[in-house]
Design a protein around this motif. Structure first.
Motif, PDB file in Angstrom:
ATOM      1  N   ASN A  20       0.806  -1.222   0.000  1.00 17.12           N
ATOM      2  CA  ASN A  20       0.000   0.000   0.000  1.00 17.12           C
ATOM      3  C   ASN A  20       0.836   1.268   0.000  1.00 17.12           C
ATOM      4  OD1 ASN A  20      -2.618  -1.279   0.124  1.00 17.12           O
ATOM      5  ND2 ASN A  20      -2.097  -1.852   2.212  1.00 17.12           N
ATOM      6  N   TRP A  21       2.152   1.114   0.059  1.00 12.89           N
ATOM      7  CA  TRP A  21       3.053   2.258   0.129  1.00 12.89           C
ATOM      8  C   TRP A  21       3.753   2.460  -1.200  1.00 12.89           C
ATOM      9  CZ3 TRP A  21       3.697   5.348   4.485  1.00 12.89           C
ATOM     10  CH2 TRP A  21       2.998   4.916   5.623  1.00 12.89           C
ATOM     11  N   SER A  22       4.054   3.720  -1.525  1.00 18.69           N
ATOM     12  CA  SER A  22       4.828   4.037  -2.719  1.00 18.69           C
ATOM     13  C   SER A  22       5.963   4.972  -2.337  1.00 18.69           C
ATOM     14  CB  SER A  22       3.942   4.669  -3.795  1.00 18.69           C
ATOM     15  OG  SER A  22       3.396   5.879  -3.323  1.00 18.69           O
ATOM     16  N   ARG A  30       1.508   6.601   1.941  1.00 19.22           N
ATOM     17  CA  ARG A  30       0.303   5.779   1.847  1.00 19.22           C
ATOM     18  C   ARG A  30      -0.902   6.656   2.151  1.00 19.22           C
ATOM     19  NH1 ARG A  30      -2.245   0.672   5.251  1.00 19.22           N
ATOM     20  NH2 ARG A  30      -4.128   0.687   3.986  1.00 19.22           N
ATOM     21  N   THR A  68      -3.357  10.848   4.412  1.00 18.05           N
ATOM     22  CA  THR A  68      -2.103  10.484   3.759  1.00 18.05           C
ATOM     23  C   THR A  68      -0.963  10.609   4.759  1.00 18.05           C
ATOM     24  OG1 THR A  68      -2.930  11.218   1.617  1.00 18.05           O
ATOM     25  CG2 THR A  68      -0.530  10.997   1.850  1.00 18.05           C
ATOM     26  N   ALA A  87       5.766   2.402   9.049  1.00 18.67           N
ATOM     27  CA  ALA A  87       4.833   2.071   7.966  1.00 18.67           C
ATOM     28  C   ALA A  87       4.094   0.771   8.282  1.00 18.67           C
ATOM     29  CB  ALA A  87       5.574   1.946   6.636  1.00 18.67           C
ATOM     30  N   ASP A  91       0.078   0.380   8.817  1.00 19.31           N
ATOM     31  CA  ASP A  91      -0.728  -0.639   8.130  1.00 19.31           C
ATOM     32  C   ASP A  91      -1.572  -1.427   9.123  1.00 19.31           C
ATOM     33  OD1 ASP A  91       0.195   0.099   5.638  1.00 19.31           O
ATOM     34  OD2 ASP A  91       1.473  -1.664   5.369  1.00 19.31           O
TER      35      ASP A  91
END
Length: 98
Positions: A20-22, A30, A68, A87, A91
């Motif tokens: 789900n992370w970029s 995310r 975000t 992160a 999640d």
């Protein structure tokens, strides 16, 4: 003692486990779609508690039900294990949201 920056290979490996992370440069991001505005605010509060406990704080942008989270270790000048640890915690908290 500062937290060491991760190598490109370490970052790629860590991101592989966080679908789900970029990544954008020295940040990972995310966006979570909350069920309601109050649920988004509650998620932010729970992330704030986890961030305070870890002494590692995300940038947070709240837009109605969209929250975000952006992570980077500013003191190290990039991505470290602290970012990926938080992160994973975000999640987990997001999966427990309404």
């Amino acid at each position: 003692m500062s937290t060491p920056l991760l190598s490109e290979a370490e970052i790629a490996d860590a991101l592989a486990g966080l679908p789900n992370w970029s990544r954008s440069g020295d940040n990972i991001t995310r966006t979570v779609q909350a069920a309601s505005f109050p649920a988004g605010i509650d998620l932010v509060r729970r992330v704030a508690d986890a961030a305070e406990a870890a002494n590692h704080h995300p940038d947070i942008d709240i837009r109605w039900r969209k929250v975000t989270f952006t992570l980077s270790t500013h003191s190290a000048g990039g991505l470290t294990a602290l970012d990926f640890g938080l992160a994973r915690e975000i999640d987990l908290l997001a999966s427990q949201s309404d």
